[in-house]
Design an enzyme around this catalytic site. Structure first.
Site, PDB file in Angstrom:
ATOM      1  N   GLU A  58       0.829  -1.223   0.000  1.00 40.39           N
ATOM      2  CA  GLU A  58       0.000   0.000   0.000  1.00 40.39           C
ATOM      3  C   GLU A  58       0.856   1.264   0.000  1.00 40.39           C
ATOM      4  O   GLU A  58       0.512   2.236   0.669  1.00 40.39           O
ATOM      5  CB  GLU A  58      -0.907   0.027   1.227  1.00 40.39           C
ATOM      6  CG  GLU A  58      -2.339  -0.286   0.996  1.00 40.39           C
ATOM      7  CD  GLU A  58      -2.805  -0.102  -0.419  1.00 40.39           C
ATOM      8  OE1 GLU A  58      -3.162  -1.134  -0.990  1.00 40.39           O
ATOM      9  OE2 GLU A  58      -2.826   1.016  -0.963  1.00 40.39           O
TER      10      GLU A  58
HETATM   11  C1  FAD Z   1       2.509  -9.836   0.243  1.00 38.37           C
HETATM   12  C2  FAD Z   1       2.310  -8.715  -0.699  1.00 38.37           C
HETATM   13  C3  FAD Z   1       1.032  -8.350  -1.068  1.00 38.37           C
HETATM   14  C4  FAD Z   1       0.835  -7.319  -2.000  1.00 38.37           C
HETATM   15  N1  FAD Z   1      -0.438  -7.025  -2.435  1.00 38.37           N
HETATM   16  C5  FAD Z   1      -0.587  -6.211  -3.522  1.00 38.37           C
HETATM   17  C6  FAD Z   1      -1.854  -6.076  -4.174  1.00 38.37           C
HETATM   18  O1  FAD Z   1      -2.863  -6.642  -3.744  1.00 38.37           O
HETATM   19  N2  FAD Z   1      -1.928  -5.318  -5.285  1.00 38.37           N
HETATM   20  C7  FAD Z   1      -0.844  -4.674  -5.813  1.00 38.37           C
HETATM   21  O2  FAD Z   1      -0.983  -4.020  -6.824  1.00 38.37           O
HETATM   22  N3  FAD Z   1       0.362  -4.756  -5.202  1.00 38.37           N
HETATM   23  C8  FAD Z   1       0.522  -5.512  -4.086  1.00 38.37           C
HETATM   24  N4  FAD Z   1       1.745  -5.644  -3.486  1.00 38.37           N
HETATM   25  C9  FAD Z   1       2.860  -4.882  -4.003  1.00 38.37           C
HETATM   26  C10 FAD Z   1       3.312  -3.784  -3.044  1.00 38.37           C
HETATM   27  O3  FAD Z   1       2.385  -2.753  -2.987  1.00 38.37           O
HETATM   28  C11 FAD Z   1       4.711  -3.349  -3.510  1.00 38.37           C
HETATM   29  O4  FAD Z   1       5.596  -4.402  -3.191  1.00 38.37           O
HETATM   30  C12 FAD Z   1       5.150  -2.041  -2.881  1.00 38.37           C
HETATM   31  O5  FAD Z   1       4.390  -0.977  -3.374  1.00 38.37           O
HETATM   32  C13 FAD Z   1       6.619  -1.744  -3.132  1.00 38.37           C
HETATM   33  O6  FAD Z   1       6.966  -1.896  -4.491  1.00 38.37           O
HETATM   34  P1  FAD Z   1       8.212  -2.808  -4.869  1.00 38.37           P
HETATM   35  O7  FAD Z   1       8.061  -4.121  -4.205  1.00 38.37           O
HETATM   36  O8  FAD Z   1       8.371  -2.802  -6.339  1.00 38.37           O
HETATM   37  O9  FAD Z   1       9.444  -2.093  -4.194  1.00 38.37           O
HETATM   38  P2  FAD Z   1      10.296  -0.890  -4.827  1.00 38.37           P
HETATM   39  O10 FAD Z   1       9.386   0.138  -5.378  1.00 38.37           O
HETATM   40  O11 FAD Z   1      11.333  -1.461  -5.714  1.00 38.37           O
HETATM   41  O12 FAD Z   1      10.979  -0.293  -3.519  1.00 38.37           O
HETATM   42  C14 FAD Z   1      12.156  -0.838  -2.925  1.00 38.37           C
HETATM   43  C15 FAD Z   1      12.630   0.127  -1.829  1.00 38.37           C
HETATM   44  O13 FAD Z   1      12.971   1.404  -2.428  1.00 38.37           O
HETATM   45  C16 FAD Z   1      12.214   2.440  -1.830  1.00 38.37           C
HETATM   46  N5  FAD Z   1      11.855   3.405  -2.874  1.00 38.37           N
HETATM   47  C17 FAD Z   1      11.349   3.149  -4.102  1.00 38.37           C
HETATM   48  N6  FAD Z   1      11.117   4.299  -4.745  1.00 38.37           N
HETATM   49  C18 FAD Z   1      11.485   5.299  -3.928  1.00 38.37           C
HETATM   50  C19 FAD Z   1      11.485   6.730  -4.032  1.00 38.37           C
HETATM   51  N7  FAD Z   1      11.017   7.361  -5.102  1.00 38.37           N
HETATM   52  N8  FAD Z   1      11.944   7.434  -2.966  1.00 38.37           N
HETATM   53  C20 FAD Z   1      12.366   6.826  -1.854  1.00 38.37           C
HETATM   54  N9  FAD Z   1      12.382   5.488  -1.701  1.00 38.37           N
HETATM   55  C21 FAD Z   1      11.944   4.735  -2.730  1.00 38.37           C
HETATM   56  C22 FAD Z   1      11.000   1.779  -1.218  1.00 38.37           C
HETATM   57  O14 FAD Z   1      10.478   2.540  -0.133  1.00 38.37           O
HETATM   58  C23 FAD Z   1      11.561   0.431  -0.781  1.00 38.37           C
HETATM   59  O15 FAD Z   1      12.154   0.554   0.477  1.00 38.37           O
HETATM   60  C24 FAD Z   1       1.957  -6.627  -2.532  1.00 38.37           C
HETATM   61  C25 FAD Z   1       3.243  -6.977  -2.115  1.00 38.37           C
HETATM   62  C26 FAD Z   1       3.431  -8.019  -1.250  1.00 38.37           C
HETATM   63  C27 FAD Z   1       4.839  -8.410  -0.889  1.00 38.37           C
END
Ligand code: FAD
Length: 594
Positions: A442
């Site tokens: 989220e």
């Molecule tokens: C169990 C689980 C359930 C989920 N359920 C859903 C769902 O129902 N629907 C859905 O669509 N998604 C879902 N997600 C996805 C979830 O919302 C994302 O994993 C989350 O938004 C982070 O994206 P990412 O994993 O690509 O991490 P990344 O975006 O790659 O982030 C990696 C790290 O970098 C940091 N970061 C990235 N960009 C920036 C920035 N601009 N400035 C500062 N820091 C930054 C982040 O804070 C994080 O610490 C789920 C994920 C999991 C693991």
């Protein structure tokens, strides 16, 4: 007896004396939700979640949801039956709009029902949480036709909803998403792409699953401006509105993960069969991000609630263990006399830290929900505007502060158990594993902190934050009239000054264009903000308890004052320790060597 018993005394006290349920129940359409009626409803809800949902928590963790050979998800033993009871009892629809078959309770009450579900069984609760978000999106942005076909079934919990945003290359930055939507010329679209991490992307609890998918039209602008939202059903409804033909939407696999094992986290392929998943646009084309925020804001509060819930469950288990576990001697006792560990000051500190943080977080959650009710149902335009600004400010704090603290409380719960906490049979470890996702999904907590600094702090030229600080200060003034709250009042006053200092410093960085420095301080600022808001609300609770409201047990009131004082005198002072991190600037981070 179930190992989760909702603390209805604390819940109703906060609703009545901190969140202002009575004021909420005077709002248009909520007159039936007076505090007495609500207390009776919550007692019933508490019994249901404690008896029906809580016993499935460990089963869900051990069995997990699995993908069958037919490509559908099978939930753990007992989930289907429990979900049926949940829907039949009306809990799924309790705070949903009456127009669509819901119970019409205020959101403030719905939040409590959802909190109980999450405390009883976090992984299971995610299914209705997403459905509630889907209802909001459809109700606010969907066409009459889509609403007519889908809303009532979603509201009643007969069908479920999901959020399909994330893709392998598009996580925090949804502007990078690639899923395509091809117009068919008849108002429908065919979607092609891959989505990952889709929570409850399939299940065997409901007859249909309605996916809300972000995708791009062929001529869409790059980035977030070119994203549209589509409704894609698992089964396309037939002429009678019943689930018909299976859509071209395939569950490819389920993720193996640290916790929430009962919640199927799906990798999804749209258009796998070549035909494309049939979808309908929700709201205007290219306004998908804006529309999705309707879902996400509700979901962010829902996820913040998970911190409260897991903290409460961890606290209850730790408390029981601390009463039973005999180990060590009390100071001054004889050599042979071992005592329950709850008698040791350090264990009492851990338990009280958990209890006080949970109560502070719960207060923030209910207060924020009440702002949402005032925002949507307030009598005047001005009331609705003010509540909307406060809601916007508090939402990232609910999401990030409550979930960070929730993980810490789950960890403390393991600590209270000693070695037994690290062993799965005890159950404490599950809470820690389950809690860890909440700061990530989220919008990660880092993204929430950015939202707080870049969008919420500057709201109305800083007036929204200033108004909250002024309101907090009024509580300090009232605390000065109570000698037993003198220490707490001093700490709150200092903490509010520290928050004002950080806010001013960040505001100045933003005004001067030094965004890097402002962003470098964002996460400590959010933590500081949450801790101070928690102090303000615990102060309000202590004041209410000292005024000895009738019908509240005196033992509970005394307990509340002690818990609030612990928060105010021993947790709150940590907030000012964050000021130097907030004001640290970007230099050190930029020059860090990795
Ligand atoms: C169990 C689980 C359930 C989920 N359920 C859903 C769902 O129902 N629907 C859905 O669509 N998604 C879902 N997600 C996805 C979830 O919302 C994302 O994993 C989350 O938004 C982070 O994206 P990412 O994993 O690509 O991490 P990344 O975006 O790659 O982030 C990696 C790290 O970098 C940091 N970061 C990235 N960009 C920036 C920035 N601009 N400035 C500062 N820091 C930054 C982040 O804070 C994080 O610490 C789920 C994920 C999991 C693991």
């Amino acid at each position: 007896m179930s190992d989760y018993v909702p603390r209805l005394d604390d819940i109703t006290f906060i609703l009545d004396h901190v969140a202002g349920l009575e004021e909420v129940s005077k709002l248009n359409g909520y007159q039936h939700a007076d505090p007495e009626t609500v207390a009776a409803i919550l007692e019933e809800a508490g019994r249901f979640f404690s008896e029906v949902m809580a016993p499935l928590n460990q089963i869900g963790d051990r069995q997990g949801s699995v993908l069958t050979e037919e490509g559908t998800v099978r939930t753990p033993d007992g989930f289907k039956e429990a979900y049926r009871k949940y829907v039949e009892a009306g809990w799924a629809a309790a705070h949903m709009p009456e127009k669509w078959g819901g119970g019409g309770l205020p959101y403030t009450v719905g939040v409590v029902i959802e909190e109980m579900f999450k405390t009883a069984n976090l992984a299971f609760s995610l299914c209705p949480t997403l459905t509630h978000g889907a209802v909001e999106a459809l109700r606010t942005h969907g066409s009459e036709e889509l609403q007519g076909t889908y809303l009532e079934k979603l509201v009643r919990g007969q069908w479920s909803g999901t959020m399909n945003l994330t893709e392998p290359e598009a996580g925090s930055d949804l502007g990078a998403l690639r899923t395509r939507a091809v117009p068919q010329g008849d108002g429908t679209y065919r979607l092609f792409g891959t989505k990952i991490f889709i929570t409850w992307g399939d299940q065997d609890l409901t007859e249909n699953v309605i996916h809300f998918v972000l995708a791009r039209l062929p001529d869409a602008a790059p980035g977030t401006r070119g994203i549209s939202m589509f409704l894609v059903p698992k089964f396309i409804p037939d002429d009678m509105g019943n689930p018909g033909q299976r859509n071209d939407f395939k569950i490819v696999s389920l993720e193996h993960k640290l916790g929430i094992h009962a919640s199927p986290t799906c990798v999804v392929s749209l258009g796998d069969a070549g035909e494309g998943a049939l979808g309908w646009v929700v709201g205007e084309a290219n306004e998908g991000m804006r529309n999705m925020f309707t879902m996400m804001n509700a979901a962010r509060i829902g996820v913040g609630m998970e911190g409260v819930a897991i903290g409460e469950r961890a606290y209850q288990r730790a408390l029981r263990y601390a009463r039973d576990r005999i180990q060590g001697r009390a100071i001054g006792a004889s050599d042979t006399e071992s005592v329950p560990i709850i008698e040791h000051p350090d264990v009492r500190r851990m338990l009280l830290t958990m209890k006080a943080n949970v109560e502070a977080m719960r207060s923030l959650l209910y207060v924020t929900a009440a702002e949402a009710d005032h925002h949507f149902h307030g009598e005047t335009e001005e009331q609705r505007r003010l509540a909307g600004s406060r809601l916007a400010l508090l939402t990232p704090i609910v999401k990030a502060w409550c979930t960070d603290v929730g993980v810490e409380m789950a960890s403390l719960g393991v600590q209270v158990h000693g070695g037994a906490g690290y062993i799965e049979e005890t159950g404490a470890a599950q809470y820690l594993r389950d809690s860890r996702i909440a700061p990530i999904y989220e919008g990660t907590n880092g993204i929430q902190a950015i939202d707080l600094v870049l969008r919420k702090l500057p709201l109305e030229d800083g007036a929204v934050v200033t108004a909250l600080i002024t309101e907090m200060t009024e509580v300090v003034i009232q605390m000065n009239h109570h000698p037993e709250l003198a220490g707490f009042g001093d700490e709150l006053s200092r903490a509010i000054r520290g928050l004002a200092e950080s806010s001013t410093w960040l505001g100045e960085r933003l005004a001067s264009g030094d965004i890097q420095s402002a962003l470098a301080g964002a996460t400590p600022y959010l933590r500081q903000f949450g801790t101070v808001v928690g102090g303000w609300l615990m102060g309000k609770a202590a004041l209410a308890a000292l005024s000895a409201p009738p019908a509240v047990k005196p033992e509970f009131l005394a307990e509340k004052v002690i818990t609030a004082r612990f928060y105010g005198e021993q947790i709150l002072p940590l907030a000012n320790g964050l000021v130097s991190a907030v004001k640290g600037g970007a230099d050190i981070l930029e020059n860090a060597v990795f």
